[in-house]
Enzyme design. Structure first.
Site, mmCIF file in Angstrom:
data_model
loop_
_atom_site.group_PDB
_atom_site.id
_atom_site.type_symbol
_atom_site.label_atom_id
_atom_site.label_comp_id
_atom_site.label_asym_id
_atom_site.label_seq_id
_atom_site.Cartn_x
_atom_site.Cartn_y
_atom_site.Cartn_z
ATOM 1 N N ASP A 10 0.862 -1.244 0.000
ATOM 2 C CA ASP A 10 0.178 -0.069 0.015
ATOM 3 C C ASP A 10 0.854 1.203 0.089
ATOM 4 O O ASP A 10 2.186 1.080 0.134
ATOM 5 C CB ASP A 10 -0.936 -0.051 1.419
ATOM 6 C CG ASP A 10 -1.779 1.271 1.414
ATOM 7 O OD1 ASP A 10 -2.174 1.890 0.472
ATOM 8 O OD2 ASP A 10 -1.902 1.803 2.496
ATOM 9 N N SER A 11 0.332 2.175 -0.400
ATOM 10 C CA SER A 11 0.913 3.742 -0.374
ATOM 11 C C SER A 11 1.565 4.007 1.298
ATOM 12 O O SER A 11 2.452 4.703 1.464
ATOM 13 C CB SER A 11 0.030 4.824 -0.730
ATOM 14 O OG SER A 11 -0.874 5.032 0.138
ATOM 15 N N CYS A 73 -4.155 -1.153 -2.138
ATOM 16 C CA CYS A 73 -4.417 0.458 -2.008
ATOM 17 C C CYS A 73 -5.270 0.867 -3.335
ATOM 18 O O CYS A 73 -5.057 0.396 -4.370
ATOM 19 C CB CYS A 73 -3.034 0.972 -2.454
ATOM 20 S SG CYS A 73 -2.692 2.739 -2.818
ATOM 21 N N GLU A 152 -5.272 8.918 9.685
ATOM 22 C CA GLU A 152 -3.933 8.785 10.164
ATOM 23 C C GLU A 152 -3.666 9.684 11.681
ATOM 24 O O GLU A 152 -2.825 9.370 12.189
ATOM 25 C CB GLU A 152 -2.865 9.257 9.073
ATOM 26 C CG GLU A 152 -3.126 8.259 7.980
ATOM 27 C CD GLU A 152 -1.768 8.222 7.127
ATOM 28 O OE1 GLU A 152 -0.977 8.805 7.290
ATOM 29 O OE2 GLU A 152 -1.689 6.897 6.618
ATOM 30 N N CYS A 184 -10.875 2.822 -0.567
ATOM 31 C CA CYS A 184 -9.503 3.609 -0.031
ATOM 32 C C CYS A 184 -9.450 2.567 1.312
ATOM 33 O O CYS A 184 -10.290 2.435 2.188
ATOM 34 C CB CYS A 184 -9.529 4.878 0.194
ATOM 35 S SG CYS A 184 -8.204 5.360 1.241
ATOM 36 N N HIS A 186 -7.964 2.929 3.917
ATOM 37 C CA HIS A 186 -8.123 3.672 5.092
ATOM 38 C C HIS A 186 -9.638 3.766 5.834
ATOM 39 O O HIS A 186 -9.677 3.673 6.984
ATOM 40 C CB HIS A 186 -7.615 5.173 4.972
ATOM 41 C CG HIS A 186 -6.039 5.376 5.294
ATOM 42 N ND1 HIS A 186 -5.351 4.799 4.083
ATOM 43 C CD2 HIS A 186 -5.399 6.124 5.860
ATOM 44 C CE1 HIS A 186 -4.046 5.355 4.436
ATOM 45 N NE2 HIS A 186 -4.282 5.803 5.649
HETATM 46 N N1 DGL Z 1 -3.722 3.736 0.649
HETATM 47 C C1 DGL Z 1 -4.616 4.967 -0.187
HETATM 48 C C2 DGL Z 1 -5.794 4.159 -0.953
HETATM 49 O O1 DGL Z 1 -6.015 3.288 -0.621
HETATM 50 C C3 DGL Z 1 -4.806 6.059 0.678
HETATM 51 C C4 DGL Z 1 -3.653 6.883 0.960
HETATM 52 C C5 DGL Z 1 -2.972 7.613 -0.145
HETATM 53 O O2 DGL Z 1 -3.553 8.548 -0.815
HETATM 54 O O3 DGL Z 1 -1.748 6.999 -0.488
HETATM 55 O O4 DGL Z 1 -6.275 5.001 -1.892
#
Ligand code: DGL
Length: 269
Positions: A10-11, A73, A152, A184, A186
């Site tokens: 993931d990012s 992600c 976060e 997403c 999160h």
């Molecule tokens: N992990 C990213 C997503 O699921 C969210 C955080 C980001 O913008 O990198 O889209």
């Protein structure tokens, strides 16, 4: 049978919501997780930058002997996966196909809301996939750029999150959507807050969990599941400091991080 680990990235740390589900449904699998914490967020970046990052993330995971990759992600799955699917001989899945299939199976009235980052919504991939599954679906997508920092920073269950959710969900609620994709990784942490706004009758789809389920059935079909009897082990890698990973990571994982955490230089890959 294949006892090599599954690679998940993931990012940042949101992908741990997918790891949580993988651990629940495939408890004996080993996992290598990479969170690109040094370059998060992806959601605000151009598609070409995201594609570059995703190639590096995949190259890093492939430096281990892994059997399968889950892109946990929403942004990377939407903005990069379609460009790179044919480049690797490792099976790679993202969250978009999995969450779309689940939403299509759940909706009764064919009205589906999609929440995601700007990158995810601008890619149009959810709408494209859902319309492919059923051209009659009505899809309402909303970018929620403030949700990631809210989660976060530990504000998921607060009035601030509720006010944002009210604003972001206005069009989706008005549309009468009976199913909403949390596009997403999160956003599952905002489930309670989102539920307050949309009510109890709307189905909320956790995209990371949907991808974990999809991964399991694909691996089952291809004979890639482990036959080990003992609990799998997880190793975590990040591209920024490991400091704080355990605390914030355990929020996403819903349990204590149990496994080594190391910092790597992702630009080398
Ligand atoms: N992990 C990213 C997503 O699921 C969210 C955080 C980001 O913008 O990198 O889209």
């Amino acid at each position: 049978m294949d006892n090599r680990p599954i690679g998940i990235f993931d990012s940042g740390l949101g992908g741990l919501t997918c790891v949580r589900e993988v651990m629940n449904i495939m408890p004996n699998e080993d996992i290598i997780y990479f969170g690109d914490t040094g370059r998060v967020p992806y959601g605000t970046r151009s598609s070409s930058t995201i594609v570059k990052y995703v190639r590096q993330d995949i190259n890093f995971l492939r430096s281990f002997d892994i059997k399968f990759i889950i892109i946990a992600c929403g942004t990377a799955s939407s903005a990069a996966l379609p460009h790179i699917t044919t480049e690797y001989d490792t099976d790679i899945i993202g969250v978009v196909d999995a969450a779309s299939k689940r939403a299509a199976a759940e909706t009764k009235n064919g009205i589906i809301g999609v929440l995601g980052t700007r990158g995810t919504v601008n890619s149009g991939k959810y709408a494209e996939k859902l319309k492919k599954l059923d051209p009659g679906f009505k899809v309402i997508s909303t970018a929620c750029p403030m949700f990631v920092p809210v989660v976060e920073n530990g504000y998921a269950d607060t009035k601030i999150a509720e006010m944002l959710a009210e604003e972001y969900l206005e069009n989706i609620v008005k549309s009468g959507a009976d199913t909403i994709i949390l596009g997403c990784t999160h956003y599952p942490l905002l489930r309670k807050t989102i539920r307050k706004i949309v009510g109890s009758s709307v189905t909320l789809i956790d995209s990371g969990a949907a991808a974990a389920d999809d991964a399991k059935s694909i691996m089952e079909t291809r004979g890639l599941l482990t036959d080990k009897a003992e609990k799998g082990r997880a190793k975590y890698y990040v591209s920024d400091t490991v400091h704080g990973f355990e605390e914030l990571g355990s929020l996403f994982l819903s349990k204590k991080i149990d496994g080594d955490v190391s910092k790597i230089d992702i630009e080398k890959y």
